[in-house]
Design a protein around this motif. Sequence first.
Motif, PDB file in Angstrom:
ATOM      1  N   LEU A  75       0.814  -1.217   0.000  1.00  0.00           N
ATOM      2  CA  LEU A  75       0.000   0.000   0.000  1.00  0.00           C
ATOM      3  C   LEU A  75       0.844   1.261   0.000  1.00  0.00           C
ATOM      4  N   ILE A  76       1.997   1.211   0.660  1.00  0.00           N
ATOM      5  CA  ILE A  76       2.789   2.429   0.821  1.00  0.00           C
ATOM      6  C   ILE A  76       3.852   2.591  -0.267  1.00  0.00           C
ATOM      7  N   MET A  77       3.970   1.634  -1.147  1.00  0.00           N
ATOM      8  CA  MET A  77       4.981   1.746  -2.207  1.00  0.00           C
ATOM      9  C   MET A  77       4.401   2.481  -3.413  1.00  0.00           C
ATOM     10  N   THR A  78       4.052   3.754  -3.176  1.00  0.00           N
ATOM     11  CA  THR A  78       3.488   4.599  -4.226  1.00  0.00           C
ATOM     12  C   THR A  78       4.169   5.967  -4.188  1.00  0.00           C
ATOM     13  N   ALA A  79       4.092   6.668  -5.314  1.00  0.00           N
ATOM     14  CA  ALA A  79       4.666   8.011  -5.383  1.00  0.00           C
ATOM     15  C   ALA A  79       3.949   8.963  -4.422  1.00  0.00           C
ATOM     16  N   HIS A  80       2.634   8.784  -4.277  1.00  0.00           N
ATOM     17  CA  HIS A  80       1.864   9.663  -3.395  1.00  0.00           C
ATOM     18  C   HIS A  80       2.332   9.532  -1.950  1.00  0.00           C
ATOM     19  N   PHE A  81       2.541   8.301  -1.500  1.00  0.00           N
ATOM     20  CA  PHE A  81       3.019   8.104  -0.139  1.00  0.00           C
ATOM     21  C   PHE A  81       4.425   8.668   0.030  1.00  0.00           C
ATOM     22  N   ALA A  82       5.296   8.438  -0.940  1.00  0.00           N
ATOM     23  CA  ALA A  82       6.666   8.947  -0.853  1.00  0.00           C
ATOM     24  C   ALA A  82       6.680  10.470  -0.764  1.00  0.00           C
ATOM     25  N   GLU A  83       5.828  11.120  -1.552  1.00  0.00           N
ATOM     26  CA  GLU A  83       5.722  12.577  -1.496  1.00  0.00           C
ATOM     27  C   GLU A  83       5.212  13.027  -0.129  1.00  0.00           C
ATOM     28  N   TRP A  84       4.277  12.269   0.427  1.00  0.00           N
ATOM     29  CA  TRP A  84       3.751  12.589   1.760  1.00  0.00           C
ATOM     30  C   TRP A  84       4.866  12.537   2.792  1.00  0.00           C
ATOM     31  N   CYS A  85       5.730  11.539   2.721  1.00  0.00           N
ATOM     32  CA  CYS A  85       6.844  11.412   3.670  1.00  0.00           C
ATOM     33  C   CYS A  85       7.741  12.646   3.627  1.00  0.00           C
ATOM     34  N   CYS A  86       8.083  13.081   2.422  1.00  0.00           N
ATOM     35  CA  CYS A  86       8.933  14.263   2.277  1.00  0.00           C
ATOM     36  C   CYS A  86       8.239  15.512   2.812  1.00  0.00           C
ATOM     37  N   LYS A  87       6.944  15.603   2.591  1.00  0.00           N
ATOM     38  CA  LYS A  87       6.190  16.762   3.075  1.00  0.00           C
ATOM     39  C   LYS A  87       6.173  16.805   4.601  1.00  0.00           C
ATOM     40  N   VAL A  88       6.067  15.646   5.242  1.00  0.00           N
ATOM     41  CA  VAL A  88       6.090  15.616   6.701  1.00  0.00           C
ATOM     42  C   VAL A  88       7.422  16.167   7.207  1.00  0.00           C
ATOM     43  N   ALA A  89       8.523  15.728   6.605  1.00  0.00           N
ATOM     44  CA  ALA A  89       9.840  16.214   7.026  1.00  0.00           C
ATOM     45  C   ALA A  89       9.934  17.728   6.850  1.00  0.00           C
ATOM     46  N   THR A  90       9.503  18.213   5.701  1.00  0.00           N
ATOM     47  CA  THR A  90       9.549  19.653   5.428  1.00  0.00           C
ATOM     48  C   THR A  90       8.682  20.431   6.418  1.00  0.00           C
ATOM     49  N   ASP A  91       7.466  19.940   6.665  1.00  0.00           N
ATOM     50  CA  ASP A  91       6.521  20.645   7.541  1.00  0.00           C
ATOM     51  C   ASP A  91       7.004  20.689   8.989  1.00  0.00           C
ATOM     52  N   ILE A  92       7.556  19.585   9.471  1.00  0.00           N
ATOM     53  CA  ILE A  92       8.022  19.549  10.859  1.00  0.00           C
ATOM     54  C   ILE A  92       9.178  20.523  11.071  1.00  0.00           C
ATOM     55  N   ILE A  93      10.134  20.528  10.149  1.00  0.00           N
ATOM     56  CA  ILE A  93      11.281  21.422  10.291  1.00  0.00           C
ATOM     57  C   ILE A  93      10.856  22.873  10.139  1.00  0.00           C
ATOM     58  N   ALA A  94       9.974  23.150   9.191  1.00  0.00           N
ATOM     59  CA  ALA A  94       9.473  24.513   9.024  1.00  0.00           C
ATOM     60  C   ALA A  94       8.720  24.972  10.269  1.00  0.00           C
ATOM     61  N   ASN A  95       7.910  24.085  10.837  1.00  0.00           N
ATOM     62  CA  ASN A  95       7.162  24.408  12.053  1.00  0.00           C
ATOM     63  C   ASN A  95       8.098  24.723  13.206  1.00  0.00           C
ATOM     64  N   PHE A  96       9.131  23.914  13.358  1.00  0.00           N
ATOM     65  CA  PHE A  96      10.091  24.133  14.445  1.00  0.00           C
ATOM     66  C   PHE A  96      10.791  25.476  14.286  1.00  0.00           C
ATOM     67  N   LEU A  97      11.289  25.748  13.086  1.00  0.00           N
ATOM     68  CA  LEU A  97      12.036  26.983  12.867  1.00  0.00           C
ATOM     69  C   LEU A  97      11.143  28.215  12.946  1.00  0.00           C
ATOM     70  N   ASP A  98       9.946  28.124  12.370  1.00  0.00           N
ATOM     71  CA  ASP A  98       9.040  29.273  12.378  1.00  0.00           C
ATOM     72  C   ASP A  98       8.574  29.641  13.779  1.00  0.00           C
ATOM     73  N   SER A  99       8.503  28.649  14.666  1.00  0.00           N
ATOM     74  CA  SER A  99       7.983  28.918  16.001  1.00  0.00           C
ATOM     75  C   SER A  99       9.062  29.328  16.999  1.00  0.00           C
ATOM     76  N   LEU A 100      10.307  29.449  16.553  1.00  0.00           N
ATOM     77  CA  LEU A 100      11.351  29.970  17.430  1.00  0.00           C
ATOM     78  C   LEU A 100      11.048  31.426  17.773  1.00  0.00           C
ATOM     79  N   HIS A 101      11.510  31.847  18.936  1.00  0.00           N
ATOM     80  CA  HIS A 101      11.337  33.248  19.310  1.00  0.00           C
ATOM     81  C   HIS A 101      12.149  34.128  18.363  1.00  0.00           C
ATOM     82  N   GLU A 102      11.601  35.307  18.058  1.00  0.00           N
ATOM     83  CA  GLU A 102      12.267  36.203  17.125  1.00  0.00           C
ATOM     84  C   GLU A 102      13.631  36.627  17.661  1.00  0.00           C
ATOM     85  N   GLY A 103      14.585  36.769  16.738  1.00  0.00           N
ATOM     86  CA  GLY A 103      15.913  37.201  17.143  1.00  0.00           C
ATOM     87  C   GLY A 103      16.982  36.651  16.225  1.00  0.00           C
ATOM     88  N   THR A 104      18.228  36.942  16.566  1.00  0.00           N
ATOM     89  CA  THR A 104      19.357  36.521  15.738  1.00  0.00           C
ATOM     90  C   THR A 104      19.440  35.016  15.622  1.00  0.00           C
TER      91      THR A 104
END
Length: 222
Positions: free
Chosen positions: A178-207
Amino acid sequence: MSIEGKKIYSKNVYFAHKLLFEIAKKASQATAENPEQAIVSLIFSFSCLEAFINETIGSSELFCGGRRTPKEIELFETMIVLQQEKSSTLDKYKKSKRLFTKNHWNKTESPYKEFEILRNIRNAIIHRPPEVILGELTIGEGKYTYASKYERPEEELNYLAREGVIGSIQGKESWLDLIMTAHFAEWCCKVATDIIANFLDSLHEGTFKERMLEQMSLVQNG
Protein backbone atom coordinates in the motif's frame (compact mmCIF):
# COMPACT_ATOMS: atom_id res chain seq x y z
CA MET A 1 55.95 43.11 13.52
CA SER A 2 56.11 39.69 11.90
CA ILE A 3 52.97 37.55 11.95
CA GLU A 4 54.88 34.42 11.06
CA GLY A 5 54.01 31.59 13.42
CA LYS A 6 50.63 33.06 14.34
CA LYS A 7 47.70 30.66 14.08
CA ILE A 8 44.59 31.24 12.01
CA TYR A 9 41.55 29.16 12.92
CA SER A 10 38.53 28.19 10.87
CA LYS A 11 35.44 26.06 11.34
CA ASN A 12 33.36 24.28 8.70
CA VAL A 13 29.99 22.75 9.55
CA TYR A 14 28.02 20.37 7.33
CA PHE A 15 24.40 19.61 8.14
CA ALA A 16 23.54 15.98 7.42
CA HIS A 17 19.77 16.52 7.58
CA LYS A 18 19.84 18.32 4.23
CA LEU A 19 21.70 15.47 2.56
CA LEU A 20 19.27 12.93 4.02
CA PHE A 21 16.34 14.98 2.77
CA GLU A 22 17.81 15.08 -0.73
CA ILE A 23 18.04 11.28 -0.70
CA ALA A 24 14.39 11.06 0.40
CA LYS A 25 13.33 13.54 -2.26
CA LYS A 26 15.16 11.78 -5.10
CA ALA A 27 13.72 8.45 -3.99
CA SER A 28 10.25 10.00 -4.03
CA GLN A 29 10.77 11.21 -7.59
CA ALA A 30 11.89 7.72 -8.65
CA THR A 31 8.99 5.84 -7.02
CA ALA A 32 6.66 5.91 -10.04
CA GLU A 33 9.06 3.65 -11.95
CA ASN A 34 10.56 1.87 -8.93
CA PRO A 35 7.89 1.46 -6.23
CA GLU A 36 10.34 0.19 -3.60
CA GLN A 37 11.90 3.68 -3.57
CA ALA A 38 8.91 4.77 -1.47
CA ILE A 39 10.44 2.82 1.42
CA VAL A 40 13.72 4.68 0.89
CA SER A 41 11.82 7.96 1.00
CA LEU A 42 10.10 6.92 4.24
CA ILE A 43 13.32 5.87 5.98
CA PHE A 44 15.33 8.89 4.92
CA SER A 45 12.54 11.40 5.63
CA PHE A 46 12.52 10.26 9.24
CA SER A 47 16.33 10.10 9.33
CA CYS A 48 16.32 13.72 8.18
CA LEU A 49 14.15 14.66 11.15
CA GLU A 50 16.40 12.72 13.53
CA ALA A 51 19.48 14.48 12.19
CA PHE A 52 17.84 17.92 12.24
CA ILE A 53 16.94 17.88 15.91
CA ASN A 54 20.40 16.58 16.83
CA GLU A 55 22.05 19.26 14.71
CA THR A 56 20.26 22.07 16.53
CA ILE A 57 22.97 21.62 19.16
CA GLY A 58 25.71 22.48 16.69
CA SER A 59 23.71 25.33 15.27
CA SER A 60 23.20 26.84 18.72
CA GLU A 61 26.89 26.59 19.51
CA LEU A 62 28.12 27.88 16.18
CA PHE A 63 25.79 30.76 15.39
CA CYS A 64 25.00 32.33 18.76
CA GLY A 65 28.37 32.47 20.46
CA GLY A 66 28.40 34.77 23.47
CA ARG A 67 25.11 36.39 22.41
CA ARG A 68 22.98 33.43 23.48
CA THR A 69 20.01 34.23 25.69
CA PRO A 70 19.30 32.21 28.85
CA LYS A 71 16.67 30.23 26.92
CA GLU A 72 19.14 29.48 24.13
CA ILE A 73 21.69 28.28 26.65
CA GLU A 74 19.04 26.14 28.33
CA LEU A 75 18.11 24.55 24.99
CA PHE A 76 21.76 23.84 24.19
CA GLU A 77 22.45 22.26 27.58
CA THR A 78 19.22 20.26 27.61
CA MET A 79 19.87 18.85 24.13
CA ILE A 80 23.34 17.72 25.18
CA VAL A 81 21.82 15.85 28.13
CA LEU A 82 19.21 14.26 25.86
CA GLN A 83 22.00 13.15 23.54
CA GLN A 84 23.96 11.62 26.40
CA GLU A 85 20.86 9.83 27.66
CA LYS A 86 20.16 8.53 24.13
CA SER A 87 16.63 9.93 24.32
CA SER A 88 14.24 9.23 21.47
CA THR A 89 13.80 11.64 18.58
CA LEU A 90 10.23 12.30 19.74
CA ASP A 91 11.40 13.26 23.25
CA LYS A 92 13.97 15.64 21.79
CA TYR A 93 11.35 17.41 19.70
CA LYS A 94 8.87 17.62 22.57
CA LYS A 95 11.36 18.99 25.10
CA SER A 96 13.07 21.38 22.72
CA LYS A 97 9.76 22.85 21.58
CA ARG A 98 8.62 23.23 25.17
CA LEU A 99 11.85 25.02 26.05
CA PHE A 100 12.41 27.22 23.10
CA THR A 101 9.39 27.68 20.86
CA LYS A 102 6.00 29.32 21.02
CA ASN A 103 4.16 26.10 20.13
CA HIS A 104 4.16 22.96 22.26
CA TRP A 105 3.86 19.46 20.84
CA ASN A 106 0.27 18.32 20.34
CA LYS A 107 -0.03 14.92 18.68
CA THR A 108 -3.66 15.55 17.73
CA GLU A 109 -2.73 18.49 15.48
CA SER A 110 -0.78 18.83 12.25
CA PRO A 111 2.11 18.53 11.62
CA TYR A 112 2.76 16.67 14.88
CA LYS A 113 0.32 13.84 14.25
CA GLU A 114 1.88 13.24 10.83
CA PHE A 115 5.31 13.07 12.46
CA GLU A 116 4.11 10.33 14.81
CA ILE A 117 2.46 8.44 11.94
CA LEU A 118 5.68 8.66 9.92
CA ARG A 119 7.68 7.43 12.91
CA ASN A 120 5.27 4.58 13.68
CA ILE A 121 5.19 3.31 10.11
CA ARG A 122 8.97 3.46 9.88
CA ASN A 123 9.25 1.56 13.17
CA ALA A 124 6.70 -1.01 11.99
CA ILE A 125 8.99 -1.87 9.11
CA ILE A 126 12.25 -1.93 11.04
CA HIS A 127 11.36 -3.19 14.51
CA ARG A 128 8.54 -5.71 14.05
CA PRO A 129 8.48 -9.39 13.00
CA PRO A 130 7.75 -10.36 9.38
CA GLU A 131 4.20 -9.97 8.18
CA VAL A 132 2.27 -13.25 8.30
CA ILE A 133 -1.17 -13.37 6.68
CA LEU A 134 -3.38 -16.27 7.76
CA GLY A 135 -6.19 -17.46 5.52
CA GLU A 136 -9.25 -19.48 6.45
CA LEU A 137 -11.78 -21.15 4.17
CA THR A 138 -14.80 -23.23 5.12
CA ILE A 139 -15.43 -25.64 2.28
CA GLY A 140 -18.70 -24.90 0.56
CA GLU A 141 -19.15 -21.53 2.29
CA GLY A 142 -17.47 -19.05 -0.01
CA LYS A 143 -14.08 -17.33 -0.12
CA TYR A 144 -11.06 -17.17 2.12
CA THR A 145 -10.99 -14.68 4.96
CA TYR A 146 -7.62 -13.25 5.87
CA ALA A 147 -6.07 -11.86 9.04
CA SER A 148 -2.59 -10.75 10.05
CA LYS A 149 -0.90 -12.96 12.63
CA TYR A 150 1.05 -10.03 14.04
CA GLU A 151 -0.08 -6.50 14.75
CA ARG A 152 -0.10 -4.10 11.85
CA PRO A 153 0.05 -0.29 12.17
CA GLU A 154 -3.72 -0.29 11.59
CA GLU A 155 -4.45 3.14 13.07
CA GLU A 156 -1.79 4.79 10.95
CA LEU A 157 -2.81 2.97 7.77
CA ASN A 158 -6.46 3.84 8.32
CA TYR A 159 -5.59 7.51 8.78
CA LEU A 160 -3.57 7.56 5.57
CA ALA A 161 -6.39 5.81 3.71
CA ARG A 162 -8.91 8.39 4.97
CA GLU A 163 -6.60 11.17 3.79
CA GLY A 164 -6.33 9.56 0.36
CA VAL A 165 -2.58 8.95 0.67
CA ILE A 166 -2.89 5.16 0.31
CA GLY A 167 -5.59 2.62 -0.56
CA SER A 168 -7.05 -0.13 1.63
CA ILE A 169 -5.68 -3.62 2.16
CA GLN A 170 -7.29 -6.17 -0.12
CA GLY A 171 -7.29 -9.88 0.69
CA LYS A 172 -3.88 -11.31 1.49
CA GLU A 173 -1.78 -8.41 0.22
CA SER A 174 0.91 -6.92 2.44
CA TRP A 175 0.43 -3.48 3.91
CA LEU A 176 3.87 -2.66 2.51
CA ASP A 177 2.34 -2.83 -0.97
CA LEU A 178 0.00 0.00 0.00
CA ILE A 179 2.79 2.43 0.82
CA MET A 180 4.98 1.75 -2.21
CA THR A 181 3.49 4.60 -4.23
CA ALA A 182 4.67 8.01 -5.38
CA HIS A 183 1.86 9.66 -3.40
CA PHE A 184 3.02 8.10 -0.14
CA ALA A 185 6.67 8.95 -0.85
CA GLU A 186 5.72 12.58 -1.50
CA TRP A 187 3.75 12.59 1.76
CA CYS A 188 6.84 11.41 3.67
CA CYS A 189 8.93 14.26 2.28
CA LYS A 190 6.19 16.76 3.08
CA VAL A 191 6.09 15.62 6.70
CA ALA A 192 9.84 16.21 7.03
CA THR A 193 9.55 19.65 5.43
CA ASP A 194 6.52 20.65 7.54
CA ILE A 195 8.02 19.55 10.86
CA ILE A 196 11.28 21.42 10.29
CA ALA A 197 9.47 24.51 9.02
CA ASN A 198 7.16 24.41 12.05
CA PHE A 199 10.09 24.13 14.45
CA LEU A 200 12.04 26.98 12.87
CA ASP A 201 9.04 29.27 12.38
CA SER A 202 7.98 28.92 16.00
CA LEU A 203 11.35 29.97 17.43
CA HIS A 204 11.34 33.25 19.31
CA GLU A 205 12.27 36.20 17.13
CA GLY A 206 15.91 37.20 17.14
CA THR A 207 19.36 36.52 15.74
CA PHE A 208 19.24 32.85 16.71
CA LYS A 209 16.08 32.28 14.68
CA GLU A 210 17.49 34.15 11.70
CA ARG A 211 20.67 32.07 11.72
CA MET A 212 18.78 28.81 12.19
CA LEU A 213 16.48 29.60 9.26
CA GLU A 214 19.43 30.57 7.09
CA GLN A 215 21.43 27.44 7.81
CA MET A 216 18.89 24.70 8.50
CA SER A 217 15.71 25.34 6.51
CA LEU A 218 14.78 22.82 3.80
CA VAL A 219 12.87 25.38 1.76
CA GLN A 220 15.82 26.12 -0.51
CA ASN A 221 16.05 22.38 -1.27
CA GLY A 222 12.50 22.32 -2.62
